[in-house]
Design a protein around this motif. Sequence first.
Motif, PDB file in Angstrom:
ATOM      1  N   TYR A 103       0.725  -1.400   0.447  1.00 55.52           N
ATOM      2  CA  TYR A 103       0.124   0.294  -0.292  1.00 55.52           C
ATOM      3  C   TYR A 103       1.285   1.022   0.284  1.00 55.52           C
ATOM      4  O   TYR A 103       2.100   1.274   0.006  1.00 55.52           O
ATOM      5  CB  TYR A 103      -0.664   0.200   1.594  1.00 55.52           C
ATOM      6  CG  TYR A 103      -0.087  -0.152   2.727  1.00 55.52           C
ATOM      7  CD1 TYR A 103      -0.025   1.300   3.096  1.00 55.52           C
ATOM      8  CD2 TYR A 103       0.244  -1.203   3.391  1.00 55.52           C
ATOM      9  CE1 TYR A 103       0.811   1.933   4.428  1.00 55.52           C
ATOM     10  CE2 TYR A 103       1.299  -0.478   4.128  1.00 55.52           C
ATOM     11  CZ  TYR A 103       0.657   0.639   4.702  1.00 55.52           C
ATOM     12  OH  TYR A 103       2.028   0.944   6.358  1.00 55.52           O
ATOM     13  N   VAL A 104      -0.453   2.259   0.026  1.00 56.58           N
ATOM     14  CA  VAL A 104       1.130   3.813  -0.624  1.00 56.58           C
ATOM     15  C   VAL A 104       0.054   4.630   0.192  1.00 56.58           C
ATOM     16  O   VAL A 104      -1.344   4.354   0.000  1.00 56.58           O
ATOM     17  CB  VAL A 104       1.694   4.271  -1.361  1.00 56.58           C
ATOM     18  CG1 VAL A 104       0.216   4.244  -2.296  1.00 56.58           C
ATOM     19  CG2 VAL A 104       1.897   5.741  -1.493  1.00 56.58           C
ATOM     20  N   ARG A 105       0.064   5.774   0.607  1.00 55.99           N
ATOM     21  CA  ARG A 105      -0.889   6.376   1.364  1.00 55.99           C
ATOM     22  C   ARG A 105      -0.163   8.021   1.119  1.00 55.99           C
ATOM     23  O   ARG A 105       1.189   8.188   0.912  1.00 55.99           O
ATOM     24  CB  ARG A 105      -1.138   6.460   3.012  1.00 55.99           C
ATOM     25  CG  ARG A 105      -2.109   5.614   3.515  1.00 55.99           C
ATOM     26  CD  ARG A 105      -1.716   4.973   5.169  1.00 55.99           C
ATOM     27  NE  ARG A 105      -2.329   4.058   5.394  1.00 55.99           N
ATOM     28  CZ  ARG A 105      -2.496   3.453   6.088  1.00 55.99           C
ATOM     29  NH1 ARG A 105      -0.897   3.359   6.551  1.00 55.99           N
ATOM     30  NH2 ARG A 105      -3.103   2.545   6.635  1.00 55.99           N
ATOM     31  N   SER A 106      -0.740   8.955   1.188  1.00 57.65           N
ATOM     32  CA  SER A 106      -0.705  10.293   0.731  1.00 57.65           C
ATOM     33  C   SER A 106      -1.362  10.795   1.479  1.00 57.65           C
ATOM     34  O   SER A 106      -2.692  11.508   1.170  1.00 57.65           O
ATOM     35  CB  SER A 106      -0.341  10.717  -0.564  1.00 57.65           C
ATOM     36  OG  SER A 106      -0.731  12.145  -0.493  1.00 57.65           O
ATOM     37  N   SER A 107      -1.027  12.407   2.598  1.00 52.21           N
ATOM     38  CA  SER A 107      -1.765  12.973   3.213  1.00 52.21           C
ATOM     39  C   SER A 107      -2.004  14.177   2.142  1.00 52.21           C
ATOM     40  O   SER A 107      -2.971  14.308   2.394  1.00 52.21           O
ATOM     41  CB  SER A 107      -1.453  13.859   4.910  1.00 52.21           C
ATOM     42  OG  SER A 107       0.013  14.521   4.149  1.00 52.21           O
ATOM     43  N   SER A 108      -2.208  14.033   1.228  1.00 50.63           N
ATOM     44  CA  SER A 108      -2.061  15.684   0.794  1.00 50.63           C
ATOM     45  C   SER A 108      -3.218  15.009  -0.631  1.00 50.63           C
ATOM     46  O   SER A 108      -3.354  15.623  -1.794  1.00 50.63           O
ATOM     47  CB  SER A 108      -1.179  16.368   0.098  1.00 50.63           C
ATOM     48  OG  SER A 108      -0.475  14.916  -0.525  1.00 50.63           O
ATOM     49  N   GLY A 109      -3.679  13.650  -0.550  1.00 50.84           N
ATOM     50  CA  GLY A 109      -3.949  13.121  -1.654  1.00 50.84           C
ATOM     51  C   GLY A 109      -3.034  12.812  -2.661  1.00 50.84           C
ATOM     52  O   GLY A 109      -4.517  12.923  -4.113  1.00 50.84           O
ATOM     53  N   ARG A 110      -2.597  12.905  -2.806  1.00 45.76           N
ATOM     54  CA  ARG A 110      -1.223  12.369  -4.514  1.00 45.76           C
ATOM     55  C   ARG A 110      -0.535  10.945  -4.371  1.00 45.76           C
ATOM     56  O   ARG A 110       0.068  10.837  -4.777  1.00 45.76           O
ATOM     57  CB  ARG A 110      -0.583  13.832  -4.556  1.00 45.76           C
ATOM     58  CG  ARG A 110      -0.665  14.672  -4.354  1.00 45.76           C
ATOM     59  CD  ARG A 110       0.270  16.106  -4.540  1.00 45.76           C
ATOM     60  NE  ARG A 110      -0.745  17.799  -4.144  1.00 45.76           N
ATOM     61  CZ  ARG A 110       0.872  18.688  -4.474  1.00 45.76           C
ATOM     62  NH1 ARG A 110       1.965  17.891  -5.024  1.00 45.76           N
ATOM     63  NH2 ARG A 110       0.045  19.389  -4.178  1.00 45.76           N
ATOM     64  N   ALA A 111      -1.336  10.156  -3.754  1.00 46.69           N
ATOM     65  CA  ALA A 111      -0.478   9.014  -3.604  1.00 46.69           C
ATOM     66  C   ALA A 111      -0.964   8.497  -5.368  1.00 46.69           C
ATOM     67  O   ALA A 111      -2.443   8.957  -6.019  1.00 46.69           O
ATOM     68  CB  ALA A 111      -1.083   7.515  -3.447  1.00 46.69           C
ATOM     69  N   GLN A 112      -0.439   7.869  -5.909  1.00 53.18           N
ATOM     70  CA  GLN A 112      -0.299   7.002  -7.004  1.00 53.18           C
ATOM     71  C   GLN A 112       0.133   5.583  -7.331  1.00 53.18           C
ATOM     72  O   GLN A 112       1.248   5.197  -6.514  1.00 53.18           O
ATOM     73  CB  GLN A 112      -0.318   7.943  -8.297  1.00 53.18           C
ATOM     74  CG  GLN A 112       2.131   8.130  -8.252  1.00 53.18           C
ATOM     75  CD  GLN A 112       1.628   9.590  -9.106  1.00 53.18           C
ATOM     76  OE1 GLN A 112       1.657   9.518 -10.046  1.00 53.18           O
ATOM     77  NE2 GLN A 112       3.318  10.088  -8.837  1.00 53.18           N
ATOM     78  N   ALA A 113      -0.398   4.730  -8.025  1.00 54.07           N
ATOM     79  CA  ALA A 113       0.610   3.336  -7.925  1.00 54.07           C
ATOM     80  C   ALA A 113       0.301   3.302  -9.325  1.00 54.07           C
ATOM     81  O   ALA A 113      -0.566   2.958 -10.405  1.00 54.07           O
ATOM     82  CB  ALA A 113      -0.262   2.362  -7.536  1.00 54.07           C
ATOM     83  N   ALA A 114       1.615   1.714  -9.990  1.00 54.58           N
ATOM     84  CA  ALA A 114       0.774   1.494 -11.016  1.00 54.58           C
ATOM     85  C   ALA A 114       1.391  -0.417 -11.100  1.00 54.58           C
ATOM     86  O   ALA A 114       2.354  -0.626 -10.259  1.00 54.58           O
ATOM     87  CB  ALA A 114       2.183   1.862 -12.158  1.00 54.58           C
ATOM     88  N   PHE A 115       0.285  -0.476 -11.264  1.00 55.66           N
ATOM     89  CA  PHE A 115       0.482  -2.066 -11.380  1.00 55.66           C
ATOM     90  C   PHE A 115       0.442  -2.819 -13.147  1.00 55.66           C
ATOM     91  O   PHE A 115      -0.134  -3.009 -13.847  1.00 55.66           O
ATOM     92  CB  PHE A 115      -1.180  -2.531 -11.404  1.00 55.66           C
ATOM     93  CG  PHE A 115      -1.186  -2.308 -10.005  1.00 55.66           C
ATOM     94  CD1 PHE A 115      -0.793  -2.811  -8.385  1.00 55.66           C
ATOM     95  CD2 PHE A 115      -1.741  -1.096  -9.849  1.00 55.66           C
ATOM     96  CE1 PHE A 115      -0.941  -1.846  -7.673  1.00 55.66           C
ATOM     97  CE2 PHE A 115      -2.605  -0.127  -8.844  1.00 55.66           C
ATOM     98  CZ  PHE A 115      -1.915  -1.503  -7.462  1.00 55.66           C
ATOM     99  N   VAL A 116       2.109  -3.402 -13.277  1.00 54.52           N
ATOM    100  CA  VAL A 116       2.489  -3.538 -14.666  1.00 54.52           C
ATOM    101  C   VAL A 116       2.025  -5.807 -14.326  1.00 54.52           C
ATOM    102  O   VAL A 116       2.400  -6.457 -13.947  1.00 54.52           O
ATOM    103  CB  VAL A 116       4.220  -3.501 -14.753  1.00 54.52           C
ATOM    104  CG1 VAL A 116       4.159  -4.076 -16.191  1.00 54.52           C
ATOM    105  CG2 VAL A 116       4.881  -1.899 -14.613  1.00 54.52           C
ATOM    106  N   PHE A 117       2.070  -5.751 -16.508  1.00 51.65           N
ATOM    107  CA  PHE A 117       1.788  -6.981 -16.267  1.00 51.65           C
ATOM    108  C   PHE A 117       2.692  -7.367 -17.473  1.00 51.65           C
ATOM    109  O   PHE A 117       2.489  -5.984 -18.637  1.00 51.65           O
ATOM    110  CB  PHE A 117      -0.146  -7.111 -16.578  1.00 51.65           C
ATOM    111  CG  PHE A 117      -0.557  -6.858 -15.343  1.00 51.65           C
ATOM    112  CD1 PHE A 117      -0.863  -8.199 -14.313  1.00 51.65           C
ATOM    113  CD2 PHE A 117      -1.220  -5.736 -15.435  1.00 51.65           C
ATOM    114  CE1 PHE A 117      -1.673  -8.819 -13.730  1.00 51.65           C
ATOM    115  CE2 PHE A 117      -2.290  -5.834 -13.900  1.00 51.65           C
ATOM    116  CZ  PHE A 117      -2.142  -7.182 -13.181  1.00 51.65           C
ATOM    117  N   PRO A 118       3.409  -8.597 -17.741  1.00 51.60           N
ATOM    118  CA  PRO A 118       3.450  -9.108 -19.637  1.00 51.60           C
ATOM    119  C   PRO A 118       2.450  -8.983 -20.657  1.00 51.60           C
ATOM    120  O   PRO A 118       0.837  -9.733 -20.078  1.00 51.60           O
ATOM    121  CB  PRO A 118       4.371 -10.096 -19.114  1.00 51.60           C
ATOM    122  CG  PRO A 118       3.562 -10.633 -18.329  1.00 51.60           C
ATOM    123  CD  PRO A 118       3.225  -9.336 -17.645  1.00 51.60           C
TER     124      PRO A 118
END
Length: 244
Positions: free
Chosen positions: A173-188
């Motif tokens: 997980y990732v958290r951001s108090s400023s609401g700017r969290a982002q995540a990338a999920f990669v697949f072949p």
Amino acid sequence: GNGEYGPGDGRMTRIGTVDAPCAATVDGAGLVTPVPGGWSLEWWVAAPTPEGGHRWHVPSRTAAVRQGLVGGSPIVETLMRVPGGDVACTAYAASAGGQAVAAMEIHNRTSVPLAVGFIIRPAREIRIDGDLVSVNGQPAVILPRAPSRIAWSETGLGDLLGPVDADEPPVSYVRSSSGRAQAAFVFPLSHTSTLRVAIPLGGDVSALNAGMLPPVDAVAKGWDALSGRGVVIDVPPGGWLDDL
């Protein structure tokens, strides 16, 4: 309409089902936003380079994007040209598990194997558990399987193009108090293969998986059948109808 348009014109297309009031929007680069003003799901493609490495192609940052509707239905197909051919991202909505679900389907039409990244941003918290990604504490995206690589950012500064290639230890997980969290999920994504993710538009997701979504062709045929029925108005007897 059926005309093509691209990421620079600001066009937004709504996708949804006949039976559900919820609807998501798709922008000119194929980015899907389930709720206005909320987080969005974006797609990137990594294609091989002549030097033996790879380069990420981002639809919202390239002019090599065309977009249109499939058969005049609320199914949005976004094509991005990469070395070797086109990659198609199709966004649509359908009923799965008794509820309305938006879908993002990526089809590799090139002659080479690729990698696809599904990017979620912005958010206060993004968390993954198996194939389920939650955003701000709510089920948000159902992946086809566990991703081969995950990248996170809690600042929202720059982008994930660097971290997505880094060999970072896995976290959930990732958290951001400023609401700017982002995540990338990669697949072949091998030649001619397809990947599909589900975006629940409400309801219970406990029994839902991405494999339950109908393919694009089936959804398009359903819209064609519906539009061919014409309009039927059913009104009770009496009133002004008796005077006709």
